[in-house]
Structures are given as structure tokens and as C-alpha cells.
Write a protein that holds these residues in place. Structure first.
Motif, mmCIF file in Angstrom:
data_model
loop_
_atom_site.group_PDB
_atom_site.id
_atom_site.type_symbol
_atom_site.label_atom_id
_atom_site.label_comp_id
_atom_site.label_asym_id
_atom_site.label_seq_id
_atom_site.Cartn_x
_atom_site.Cartn_y
_atom_site.Cartn_z
ATOM 1 N N ASN A 206 36.180 48.741 42.157
ATOM 2 C CA ASN A 206 35.389 47.990 41.184
ATOM 3 C C ASN A 206 36.144 47.790 39.879
ATOM 4 N N ALA A 207 36.907 48.788 39.470
ATOM 5 C CA ALA A 207 37.710 48.651 38.249
ATOM 6 C C ALA A 207 38.753 47.544 38.420
ATOM 7 N N ILE A 208 39.363 47.477 39.588
ATOM 8 C CA ILE A 208 40.360 46.429 39.857
ATOM 9 C C ILE A 208 39.695 45.063 39.918
ATOM 10 N N LEU A 209 38.541 44.987 40.572
ATOM 11 C CA LEU A 209 37.823 43.711 40.674
ATOM 12 C C LEU A 209 37.377 43.222 39.304
ATOM 13 N N ALA A 210 36.970 44.152 38.437
ATOM 14 C CA ALA A 210 36.583 43.771 37.081
ATOM 15 C C ALA A 210 37.775 43.223 36.312
ATOM 16 N N ASN A 211 38.927 43.866 36.444
ATOM 17 C CA ASN A 211 40.136 43.380 35.769
ATOM 18 C C ASN A 211 40.538 42.001 36.272
ATOM 19 N N PHE A 212 40.456 41.815 37.583
ATOM 20 C CA PHE A 212 40.812 40.517 38.150
ATOM 21 C C PHE A 212 39.855 39.432 37.646
ATOM 22 N N THR A 213 38.556 39.743 37.632
ATOM 23 C CA THR A 213 37.564 38.772 37.162
ATOM 24 C C THR A 213 37.832 38.395 35.706
ATOM 25 N N ARG A 214 38.131 39.383 34.873
ATOM 26 C CA ARG A 214 38.432 39.131 33.465
ATOM 27 C C ARG A 214 39.673 38.237 33.343
ATOM 28 N N ASP A 215 40.720 38.563 34.096
ATOM 29 C CA ASP A 215 41.948 37.768 34.042
ATOM 30 C C ASP A 215 41.729 36.356 34.570
ATOM 31 N N LEU A 216 40.888 36.235 35.615
ATOM 32 C CA LEU A 216 40.576 34.919 36.177
ATOM 33 C C LEU A 216 39.977 34.009 35.113
ATOM 34 N N LEU A 217 38.951 34.487 34.427
ATOM 35 C CA LEU A 217 38.267 33.652 33.445
ATOM 36 C C LEU A 217 39.143 33.372 32.229
ATOM 37 N N GLN A 218 39.929 34.368 31.808
ATOM 38 C CA GLN A 218 40.777 34.165 30.642
ATOM 39 C C GLN A 218 41.966 33.257 30.932
ATOM 40 N N SER A 219 42.322 33.128 32.201
ATOM 41 C CA SER A 219 43.448 32.264 32.556
ATOM 42 C C SER A 219 43.036 30.804 32.718
ATOM 43 N N MET A 220 41.726 30.541 32.670
ATOM 44 C CA MET A 220 41.233 29.175 32.846
ATOM 45 C C MET A 220 41.049 28.487 31.499
ATOM 46 N N ALA A 221 41.162 27.151 31.502
ATOM 47 C CA ALA A 221 40.875 26.378 30.303
ATOM 48 C C ALA A 221 39.402 26.539 29.947
ATOM 49 N N PRO A 222 39.057 26.558 28.638
ATOM 50 C CA PRO A 222 37.657 26.782 28.233
ATOM 51 C C PRO A 222 36.670 25.839 28.913
ATOM 52 N N ASN A 223 37.006 24.564 29.032
ATOM 53 C CA ASN A 223 36.085 23.615 29.666
ATOM 54 C C ASN A 223 35.932 23.872 31.155
ATOM 55 N N ASP A 224 36.944 24.466 31.766
ATOM 56 C CA ASP A 224 36.865 24.799 33.185
ATOM 57 C C ASP A 224 36.159 26.130 33.407
ATOM 58 N N ARG A 225 36.251 27.028 32.431
ATOM 59 C CA ARG A 225 35.641 28.350 32.558
ATOM 60 C C ARG A 225 34.130 28.244 32.731
ATOM 61 N N LYS A 226 33.518 27.295 32.036
ATOM 62 C CA LYS A 226 32.054 27.176 32.135
ATOM 63 C C LYS A 226 31.612 26.692 33.516
ATOM 64 N N ILE A 227 32.530 26.160 34.319
ATOM 65 C CA ILE A 227 32.201 25.812 35.693
ATOM 66 C C ILE A 227 31.809 27.056 36.471
ATOM 67 N N LEU A 228 32.442 28.166 36.158
ATOM 68 C CA LEU A 228 32.162 29.422 36.872
ATOM 69 C C LEU A 228 31.040 30.230 36.238
ATOM 70 N N VAL A 229 30.939 30.217 34.905
ATOM 71 C CA VAL A 229 29.987 31.115 34.246
ATOM 72 C C VAL A 229 29.034 30.404 33.304
ATOM 73 N N GLY A 230 29.079 29.072 33.239
ATOM 74 C CA GLY A 230 28.191 28.339 32.362
ATOM 75 C C GLY A 230 28.661 28.387 30.923
ATOM 76 N N PRO A 231 27.949 27.700 30.036
ATOM 77 C CA PRO A 231 28.337 27.701 28.628
ATOM 78 C C PRO A 231 28.161 29.068 27.998
ATOM 79 N N ALA A 232 28.985 29.400 27.029
ATOM 80 C CA ALA A 232 28.923 30.705 26.361
ATOM 81 C C ALA A 232 27.627 30.840 25.576
#
Length: 232
Positions: A206-232
């Protein structure tokens, strides 16, 4: 024998028929007025293949096979507009499996599959679903966390769904999010994001999956990030 209607009763009967007809007409008008027409579609014409980076933190894309996916039947084919599967690896541990499924419109008739459906169909037994909160930089993402046990492997899973601007944690809340938007005249899109790894140690995984999820979202462009998690 058919009873004839006296002339004195005919006006009342006609009035009742008129009122019933007006009632049906009014109900049809209300239903038409409430038909959803405003689309929420953050992905639009973009492709999941293009917006999900092939380099995520220290993880690099390796292959698109080896994941548990929904059964390929007519229903699952109708559910998804796009389906992306990838396996990422780094030098530190087991590969990370990523699945992103997108449906362009959720009217309540079709619901995107959740792991509780896919994995048992593949012969896995599941643990109860619990919540796992992940700090993704400025906000907390509440995900679902479970363990799938099969004949050949134990898989630790983190996933979430986005319906329009909602992140419903349960199947019932997912359906309610669709109904609420439909009643408001909106047709929401839907995204399911699933991150998993093969590991018997649930806590470490779970710790690894959390790190990967964090890196996934931070590696995406802001306008693309909301595709996965919606607007901030």
C-alpha cells in the motif's frame, strides 16, 4: 353485456378523460424538461494513451499485458469509451499495474465495472474493501483498498472512480452520483483508476501504491490531472 352510458353521465366521463390526458401530457413535459443535456466530459477528444505518462517517477512503462480486466462481452464493450492497461517497473520492487477505464456518458443505464466485479470473475477471492487516504500534493485522495487472492498470486489493489465532479467510494454512491447529475440535467463522464501490485505484504504494498499514485498525478499536466480526480 356492455352497459350503455346515460347521457347525463357523458359530460363527467369526458371531463375525467380530459383530466387524465392532461395529466399524462404534463408528466411527459416534466420528463422531457428533466432529460439530461449538459455533458461533463473532461477527457473529450484526448486519448488516455497520450495523457498518461510512460515515465512516472522512478517507474517506466514496460508492457500493456498481464492485468485483470473486465470480461470481454457486449456489456463491457458498451461500458467503456477508452481502456488503458499498463505495467510499470523500477529497480526497487515488484511491477505496478495501472488500469484506467473511461466512459464518456453515464445516464444510469450503464455502470463502470469495479474490481469487486472483475476479480471474482477471474477466480480471485477478495478481502473487505477499506479506505486508503493518499496525500497527492495539496489534497487528500480517498481511495478504496483491497486484497485479491488467486491460485497463482496475491494482488494488492488501490482504486477510485470519478463520476463527473464526484469521487464516490461505494457502488451505491456511484449510482447516486449519476442519478443526482441526471436530475440536474447533466450527463457525467466516468473514470475508474486502478493501481495494483503483486505482494503478500499488504502494508508495504500500500505504501508503494500510494507513492505511485502520487507520482502519477504529479507527473500529469494540471488540465489532464482533473480527468482522473476531478477539479481541485
Amino acid at each position: 353485456m356492455t352497459r350503455s352510458i346515460p347521457d347525463t353521465e357523458r359530460p363527467n366521463l369526458e371531463r375525467r378523460r380530459l383530466l387524465v390526458g392532461l395529466g399524462f401530457l404534463g408528466a411527459a413535459g416534466i420528463a422531457a424538461a428533466r432529460m439530461p443535456s449538459e455533458k461533463i466530459d473532461y477527457l473529450g477528444k484526448k486519448k488516455l494513451e497520450d495523457i498518461i505518462p510512460k515515465q512516472i517517477g522512478s517507474w517506466k512503462f514496460e508492457t500493456a499485458s498481464g492485468l485483470v480486466i473486465p470480461p470481454e462481452d457486449q456489456l463491457s464493450n458498451a461500458l467503456y469509451s477508452q481502456l488503458l492497461t499498463r505495467v510499470y517497473s523500477n529497480e526497487k520492487g515488484a511491477p505496478i499495474m495501472l488500469l484506467v477505464a473511461q466512459s464518456g456518458s453515464q445516464t444510469g443505464v450503464l455502470q463502470i465495472h469495479r474490481p469487486e466485479v472483475c476479480y471474482p470473475a477471474g477466480g480471485f477471492s477478495l478481502s473487505p474493501v477499506t479506505s486508503l487516504n493518499i496525500d497527492v500534493g495539496g489534497r487528500t485522495l480517498t481511495t478504496n483498498n483491497l486484497q485479491a487472492v488467486g491460485d497463482q498470486r496475491v494482488e494488492q489493489i488501490v482504486y477510485w472512480t470519478r463520476i463527473g465532479n464526484h469521487l464516490p467510494p461505494s457502488w451505491a454512491q456511484q449510482r447516486w452520483a449519476v442519478a443526482r447529475d441526471n436530475l440536474a440535467g447533466k450527463i457525467p463522464d466516468a473514470i475508474l483508476v486502478r493501481v495494483s501490485t503483486i505482494d503478500n505484504d499488504r502494508g508495504a504494498a500500500n505504501a508503494i501504491l500510494a507513492n505511485f499514485t502520487r507520482d502519477l498525478l504529479q507527473s500529469m499536466a494540471p488540465n489532464d490531472r482533473k480527468i482522473l480526480v476531478g477539479p481541485a
